[in-house]
Design an enzyme around this catalytic site. Structure first.
Site, PDB file in Angstrom:
ATOM      1  N   CYS A  35      53.457  39.504  28.788  1.00 51.22           N
ATOM      2  CA  CYS A  35      53.518  38.053  28.533  1.00 51.22           C
ATOM      3  C   CYS A  35      54.248  37.752  27.230  1.00 51.22           C
ATOM      4  O   CYS A  35      54.519  36.595  26.921  1.00 51.22           O
ATOM      5  CB  CYS A  35      52.119  37.457  28.498  1.00 51.22           C
TER       6      CYS A  35
ATOM      7  N   HIS B 104      50.771  31.938  23.355  1.00 54.42           N
ATOM      8  CA  HIS B 104      50.702  32.253  24.786  1.00 54.42           C
ATOM      9  C   HIS B 104      49.403  31.667  25.330  1.00 54.42           C
ATOM     10  O   HIS B 104      48.337  31.810  24.718  1.00 54.42           O
ATOM     11  CB  HIS B 104      50.752  33.779  24.962  1.00 54.42           C
TER      12      HIS B 104
ATOM     13  N   ASN C 186      47.630  30.398  33.005  1.00 54.72           N
ATOM     14  CA  ASN C 186      48.440  31.428  32.345  1.00 54.72           C
ATOM     15  C   ASN C 186      49.697  31.685  33.177  1.00 54.72           C
ATOM     16  O   ASN C 186      49.618  32.267  34.252  1.00 54.72           O
ATOM     17  CB  ASN C 186      47.596  32.703  32.214  1.00 54.72           C
TER      18      ASN C 186
HETATM   19  O1  UT7 Z   1      48.210  37.050  29.594  1.00 52.97           O
HETATM   20  C1  UT7 Z   1      47.310  38.028  29.221  1.00 52.97           C
HETATM   21  C2  UT7 Z   1      46.439  38.381  30.377  1.00 52.97           C
HETATM   22  N1  UT7 Z   1      45.075  38.065  30.418  1.00 52.97           N
HETATM   23  C3  UT7 Z   1      44.215  37.765  29.413  1.00 52.97           C
HETATM   24  O2  UT7 Z   1      44.529  37.622  28.308  1.00 52.97           O
HETATM   25  C4  UT7 Z   1      42.773  37.645  29.757  1.00 52.97           C
HETATM   26  C5  UT7 Z   1      41.867  37.932  28.582  1.00 52.97           C
HETATM   27  N2  UT7 Z   1      40.490  37.907  28.961  1.00 52.97           N
HETATM   28  C6  UT7 Z   1      39.836  36.756  29.293  1.00 52.97           C
HETATM   29  O3  UT7 Z   1      40.406  35.677  29.248  1.00 52.97           O
HETATM   30  C7  UT7 Z   1      38.377  36.845  29.659  1.00 52.97           C
HETATM   31  O4  UT7 Z   1      37.907  38.157  29.424  1.00 52.97           O
HETATM   32  C8  UT7 Z   1      38.108  36.449  31.145  1.00 52.97           C
HETATM   33  C9  UT7 Z   1      38.302  34.947  31.321  1.00 52.97           C
HETATM   34  C10 UT7 Z   1      39.030  37.204  32.063  1.00 52.97           C
HETATM   35  C11 UT7 Z   1      36.668  36.760  31.509  1.00 52.97           C
HETATM   36  O5  UT7 Z   1      35.772  36.108  30.622  1.00 52.97           O
HETATM   37  P1  UT7 Z   1      34.538  36.928  30.020  1.00 52.97           P
HETATM   38  O6  UT7 Z   1      33.775  35.973  29.197  1.00 52.97           O
HETATM   39  O7  UT7 Z   1      35.110  38.146  29.354  1.00 52.97           O
HETATM   40  O8  UT7 Z   1      33.706  37.265  31.312  1.00 52.97           O
HETATM   41  P2  UT7 Z   1      33.303  38.690  31.912  1.00 52.97           P
HETATM   42  O9  UT7 Z   1      34.502  39.406  32.425  1.00 52.97           O
HETATM   43  O10 UT7 Z   1      32.423  39.401  30.929  1.00 52.97           O
HETATM   44  O11 UT7 Z   1      32.400  38.254  33.108  1.00 52.97           O
HETATM   45  C12 UT7 Z   1      31.145  37.605  32.905  1.00 52.97           C
HETATM   46  C13 UT7 Z   1      30.536  37.338  34.257  1.00 52.97           C
HETATM   47  C14 UT7 Z   1      30.516  38.582  35.162  1.00 52.97           C
HETATM   48  O12 UT7 Z   1      29.330  38.519  35.921  1.00 52.97           O
HETATM   49  P3  UT7 Z   1      28.055  39.420  35.469  1.00 52.97           P
HETATM   50  O13 UT7 Z   1      28.548  40.837  35.469  1.00 52.97           O
HETATM   51  O14 UT7 Z   1      27.695  38.943  34.108  1.00 52.97           O
HETATM   52  O15 UT7 Z   1      27.063  39.094  36.503  1.00 52.97           O
HETATM   53  C15 UT7 Z   1      31.691  38.347  36.092  1.00 52.97           C
HETATM   54  O16 UT7 Z   1      31.530  38.961  37.348  1.00 52.97           O
HETATM   55  O17 UT7 Z   1      31.317  36.353  34.951  1.00 52.97           O
HETATM   56  C16 UT7 Z   1      31.652  36.851  36.256  1.00 52.97           C
HETATM   57  N3  UT7 Z   1      32.931  36.263  36.639  1.00 52.97           N
HETATM   58  C17 UT7 Z   1      33.023  35.074  37.250  1.00 52.97           C
HETATM   59  N4  UT7 Z   1      32.090  34.208  37.639  1.00 52.97           N
HETATM   60  C18 UT7 Z   1      32.519  33.070  38.223  1.00 52.97           C
HETATM   61  C19 UT7 Z   1      34.172  36.775  36.451  1.00 52.97           C
HETATM   62  N5  UT7 Z   1      35.078  35.920  36.941  1.00 52.97           N
HETATM   63  C20 UT7 Z   1      34.394  34.875  37.434  1.00 52.97           C
HETATM   64  C21 UT7 Z   1      34.788  33.675  38.057  1.00 52.97           C
HETATM   65  N6  UT7 Z   1      33.821  32.810  38.426  1.00 52.97           N
HETATM   66  N7  UT7 Z   1      36.072  33.352  38.287  1.00 52.97           N
END
Ligand code: UT7
Length: 335
Positions: free
Chosen positions: A122, A262, A292
């Protein structure tokens, strides 16, 4: 805001035109919740995203870059015949060979100008901007077109709620013209941390793991991401690069008029500006409307800012990005 008197730019040029393009089809968070175990509340609070634009099945990805480039050229008062360099930042090419740049060059009817793709996650657009500026500076071109274009909707697994909700499609472009004077790049810090290359990848489809029935069945052609690892790394990477670029420019962070980060996650942006102690009103955010868009996110946000009439000659802009690779970096521009 008053024009600042600082030293001559490291890489002098003028941005004479900007343009962007978003596909007309949109998907709200509620639309996604129709077929995924997710909710508007989760997506908004964790990412800041409300809406993303996605290409229709029949639409041609390179057309987004062509449209953005045409808008930038028209605003610069240039014809495509005057372009003597085209650099295209993208992660997933139009086709493995010959990539995306030839398709955009064909759409613009470029004839003799060199064109090439640049892949740096990115951060591709900031890399390409610095490279194009340097190309102008050494006299290899007078007018460069830098495009960031991305159609990750074609490469996310629409059954994987952890990735597909994050991305949108779009393109942005800028026209750079060789000009001595006070505008151009004041400082640049481009970096990479290959120990983090596992954090974001599409494993199959390249020469290491060519497409096969097995790779398709194992879903290895989709984007895989370790979101938490990327989140943790992102703030530190962009903060460090921004401080380094500002130091090279010889300016304090307080001298920056606009930060265009970004657009990966609103929480990342907020943590970054808190760490850099930059007031929120100087930070450009459109992730709520576009999600994004990877290499396109900075040129789209820049174009929106310019079209709103908010950027004045002499202002200082910091463009900062991170992504796959992990490539990251900041370019500090005087407008
Ligand atoms: O361009 C560069 C590319 N990408 C990035 O920079 C992404 C960087 N990372 C992020 O933005 C964040 O880490 C995310 C938005 C991807 C995720 O947020 P998070 O606060 O780190 O959540 P997590 O991955 O720890 O997930 C928390 C919970 C999980 O459930 P459990 O295990 O706590 O039961 C996930 O399964 O949220 C769940 N989850 C969702 N729930 C509803 C993950 N995606 C979703 C969703 N809807 N879309």
């Amino acid at each position: 805001m008053a024009r600042r008197k600082t030293s001559a730019p490291l890489i002098p040029f003028k941005v004479t035109g900007t343009g962007s393009f978003l596909p007309s089809k949109t998907l709200t968070n509620d639309d996604l919740a129709q077929f995924l175990d997710t909710s508007d509340e989760w997506i908004r609070t964790r990412t800041g995203i409300r809406l993303r634009h996605v290409l229709g099945k029949e639409e041609i990805p390179a057309q987004m870059g062509i449209e953005a480039a045409k808008r930038a050229l028209s605003r610069a008062g240039k014809t495509s015949a005057e372009v003597d360099l085209l650099l295209v930042a993208t992660n997933v090419p139009e086709e493995p060979i010959p990539g995306t740049a030839p398709h955009i060059a064909a759409g613009l009817s470029l004839r003799k100008a060199p064109f090439a793709d640049l892949t740096a996650g990115c951060a591709g657009f900031v890399y390409a901007l610095a490279l194009a500026g340097a190309w102008l500076q050494v006299g290899l071109a007078r007018t460069a077109l830098v495009v960031g274009t991305e159609a990750l909707s074609r490469f996310v697994d629409w059954e994987d709620r952890a990735t597909c909700v994050l991305f949108g499609d779009g393109a942005g472009a800028v026209v750079l013209e060789r000009k001595s004077g006070e505008s151009g790049i004041l400082g640049v810090a481009l970096r990479g941390d290959p120990t983090k290359l596992h954090l974001l990848r599409i494993e199959a489809g390249g020469v290491r793991l060519p497409a096969s029935c097995a790779t398709v069945q194992a879903k290895k052609h989709f984007l895989q991401m370790e979101g938490k690892g990327l989140f943790r790394a992102a703030v530190g990477m962009m903060a460090e690069a921004t401080r380094a670029a500002a130091a090279q420019a010889g300016i304090p962070l307080a001298a920056i008029d606009w930060v265009i980060p970004h657009q990966a996650n609103l929480r990342i942006i907020e943590a970054l500006v808190k760490r850099l102690r930059i007031p929120a009103e100087k930070v450009v955010v459109n992730i709520d409307r576009v999600a994004n868009t990877s290499t396109a996110s900075i040129p789209i946000a820049l174009d929106e800012l310019v079209q709103e009439g908010k950027v004045e000659a002499g202002q200082i802009l910091a463009l900062t990005a991170f992504g796959a690779g992990a490539c990251y970096g900041t370019v500090i521009l005087r407008w």
